[in-house]
Structures are given as structure tokens and as C-alpha cells.
Design a protein around this motif. Structure first.
Motif, PDB file in Angstrom:
ATOM      1  N   GLU A 142     -11.485   7.412  -9.639  1.00  0.00           N
ATOM      2  CA  GLU A 142     -10.674   7.873  -8.518  1.00  0.00           C
ATOM      3  C   GLU A 142      -9.291   7.235  -8.536  1.00  0.00           C
ATOM      4  OE1 GLU A 142     -12.686   7.263  -4.855  1.00  0.00           O
ATOM      5  OE2 GLU A 142     -14.257   8.743  -5.248  1.00  0.00           O
ATOM      6  N   ALA A 143      -9.209   5.971  -8.920  1.00  0.00           N
ATOM      7  CA  ALA A 143      -7.912   5.293  -8.991  1.00  0.00           C
ATOM      8  C   ALA A 143      -7.052   5.897 -10.099  1.00  0.00           C
ATOM      9  CB  ALA A 143      -8.106   3.804  -9.225  1.00  0.00           C
ATOM     10  N   ALA A 146      -5.683   9.050  -8.850  1.00  0.00           N
ATOM     11  CA  ALA A 146      -4.583   8.808  -7.907  1.00  0.00           C
ATOM     12  C   ALA A 146      -3.293   8.476  -8.654  1.00  0.00           C
ATOM     13  CB  ALA A 146      -4.957   7.675  -6.955  1.00  0.00           C
ATOM     14  N   SER A 190      -7.312   3.812  -2.993  1.00  0.00           N
ATOM     15  CA  SER A 190      -6.539   3.683  -1.757  1.00  0.00           C
ATOM     16  C   SER A 190      -5.306   2.811  -1.938  1.00  0.00           C
ATOM     17  CB  SER A 190      -7.413   3.110  -0.650  1.00  0.00           C
ATOM     18  OG  SER A 190      -7.934   1.835  -1.036  1.00  0.00           O
ATOM     19  N   ALA A 191      -5.312   1.929  -2.946  1.00  0.00           N
ATOM     20  CA  ALA A 191      -4.174   1.039  -3.165  1.00  0.00           C
ATOM     21  C   ALA A 191      -3.012   1.734  -3.850  1.00  0.00           C
ATOM     22  CB  ALA A 191      -4.609  -0.163  -4.006  1.00  0.00           C
ATOM     23  N   ALA A 193      -1.431   4.446  -3.215  1.00  0.00           N
ATOM     24  CA  ALA A 193      -0.405   4.997  -2.323  1.00  0.00           C
ATOM     25  C   ALA A 193       0.659   3.961  -1.996  1.00  0.00           C
ATOM     26  CB  ALA A 193      -1.036   5.533  -1.038  1.00  0.00           C
ATOM     27  N   TYR A 198      -0.859  -3.529  -0.946  1.00  0.00           N
ATOM     28  CA  TYR A 198      -2.152  -4.013  -1.420  1.00  0.00           C
ATOM     29  C   TYR A 198      -2.017  -5.397  -2.044  1.00  0.00           C
ATOM     30  CZ  TYR A 198      -6.706  -4.078  -3.724  1.00  0.00           C
ATOM     31  OH  TYR A 198      -7.972  -4.425  -4.132  1.00  0.00           O
TER      32      TYR A 198
END
Length: 228
Positions: A142-143, A146, A190-191, A193, A198
Motif C-alpha cells: 500500500e505504501a 501511495a 498514511s505517511a 501524504a 510523520y
């Protein structure tokens, strides 16, 4: 003086969109283009909007009303999806929600394919970062997706995107390592973005002094009470 004007027909409104100077369609093309999205308008879409605008009975102003009802969500969401182009046809006009769903699915496929194609580049960055700075960054699927999405949206290749996102991490992770003796870090999706925020949170947590042990009842008791 009183002037009587004939109402604009759907055909008139179509011609206004198709041929007039400063056409509303050209304005929409520029708006989408500013976010890297090439928008094309089919004649069947223009005819349908012209018909709806004629029903407003407000002249050419009805075109703005009719278009905004259809494109409002697309103007808001498309810039964040990363789609390179969109065709605005009659099917989109009639069922905008379904068309938006198709856009989201297409964007997901593009990002997934882009991510899969560039996973090796992210791994190469991780190896180089570890070799040069002594810290292992771990990214899950997922990272990586992103990172690929941001690269696609900002028009960068993945190595350049990684360099941009983590340029301050060698110094920041050095501070974290001093407080934690840790040299391996999981970077969640999530980091991506806001990688700076972070990193700042990691530093704050590492530098925060340990909480003092809670005072027991016996320790808190005054000497007289303890003696008694």
C-alpha cells in the motif's frame, strides 16, 4: 425603450458551446487541463446539455447551470485520481454517478499497474538509502502504491519521488536512532501524504523523556503517618 428577444433554442445553445468565442467548453477544457486531465466533449453530450439548458429558460446562463450539475463532482475529484484524460459523452451526462465510479476504477488500475511496474525502483531506493545512511526503510504494497500515486500526480518518476519525499530522513532518523537504538523503520501508506509530519512525530516520540513511575500510596504518605 423596450426590446423583445426571442428565446434561445436548444440548437442555438449547441452552437454557442460549439463555435462561440470564449466557449464554456473551452473554459472547462482549460480547468481540467490545469490538473493534467485532458477533457474531450462529444457532440451528443453537447446536444443533451443544450436541451437541458433550454428548459431552464434563462438563455445562455442555463448552460452553466446544466453543466455544473453534471461536472461539479468531476471537477472536485478528478484532479486527485490521476487520470490522464476523460471523455464527456451522453452516457456521462445521463448517469454521472456511474461514470464517476468507472473513473475511480480506471484510476485504481492505472495506479496499480504503475506501482507494480516501479516496485523495483522503490526497492532500489531502499537499498541505496540503507547503504548510504545505515537505515532500513520498509514499505508494504500500500505504501508503494501511495508513492506511485504521488509520482503519477506530480509528474515525477518514482526514484525522484522517493528522493523528494525522504530527503530529510537521514538526519531525522539519526535523532530517532539515538533515543531508540532502532535502525529499521516501517513507513505506512498514511505517511506518504506528509512524510515530514510523520518524521517529526517519530523524532518527538524518540526524544520524549520516559514517564516517571507512578508514586505509590506508601511513598506518598508523610513521615508521621508512615511512623504511625
Amino acid at each position: 425603450m423596450r426590446v423583445v428577444c426571442d428565446p434561445l433554442s436548444a440548437g442555438d445553445l449547441f452552437d454557442i458551446m460549439k463555435t462561440s468565442e470564449g466557449s464554456l467548453i473551452r473554459q472547462y477544457e482549460r480547468e481540467f487541463g490545469a490538473y493534467g486531465v485532458k477533457a474531450t466533449f462529444t457532440d451528443d453530450a453537447l446536444h443533451l446539455i443544450a436541451k437541458r439548458a433550454a428548459e431552464e429558460k434563462t438563455g445562455a446562463r442555463g448552460l452553466v447551470t446544466a453543466w455544473e450539475r453534471v461536472l461539479r463532482d468531476f471537477k472536485f475529484e478528478l484532479p486527485s485520481l490521476g487520470l490522464p484524460e476523460i471523455e464527456i459523452d451522453a452516457a456521462l451526462i445521463e448517469k454521472p454517478a456511474a461514470a464517476m465510479h468507472r473513473c475511480r476504477e480506471a484510476a485504481s488500475r492505472i495506479v496499480h499497474d504503475f506501482s507494480a511496474a516501479h516496485t523495483g525502483e522503490v526497492n532500489a531506493f531502499v537499498e541505496r538509502f540503507d547503504r548510504e545512511h545505515g537505515f532500513l526503510l520498509r514499505f508494504d504494497a500500500e505504501a508503494i502504491t501511495a508513492i506511485a500515486r504521488r509520482a503519477l500526480l506530480e509528474g515525477l518518476d518514482v526514484p525522484s519521488m522517493c528522493q523528494k519525499l525522504f530527503k530529510d530522513y537521514p538526519f531525522g532518523l539519526t535523532l530517532v536512532a539515538r533515543g531508540t537504538d532502532n535502525d529499521e523503520f516501517d513507513i505506512p501508506a498514511s505517511a506518504i501524504a506528509n512524510t515530514d509530519s510523520y518524521l517529526s512525530e517519530l523524532v518527538v516520540q524518540a526524544c520524549r523523556p520516559p514517564q516517571e513511575e507512578a508514586t505509590t500510596v506508601e511513598d506518598a504518605a508523610p513521615p508521621a503517618a508512615a511512623a504511625a
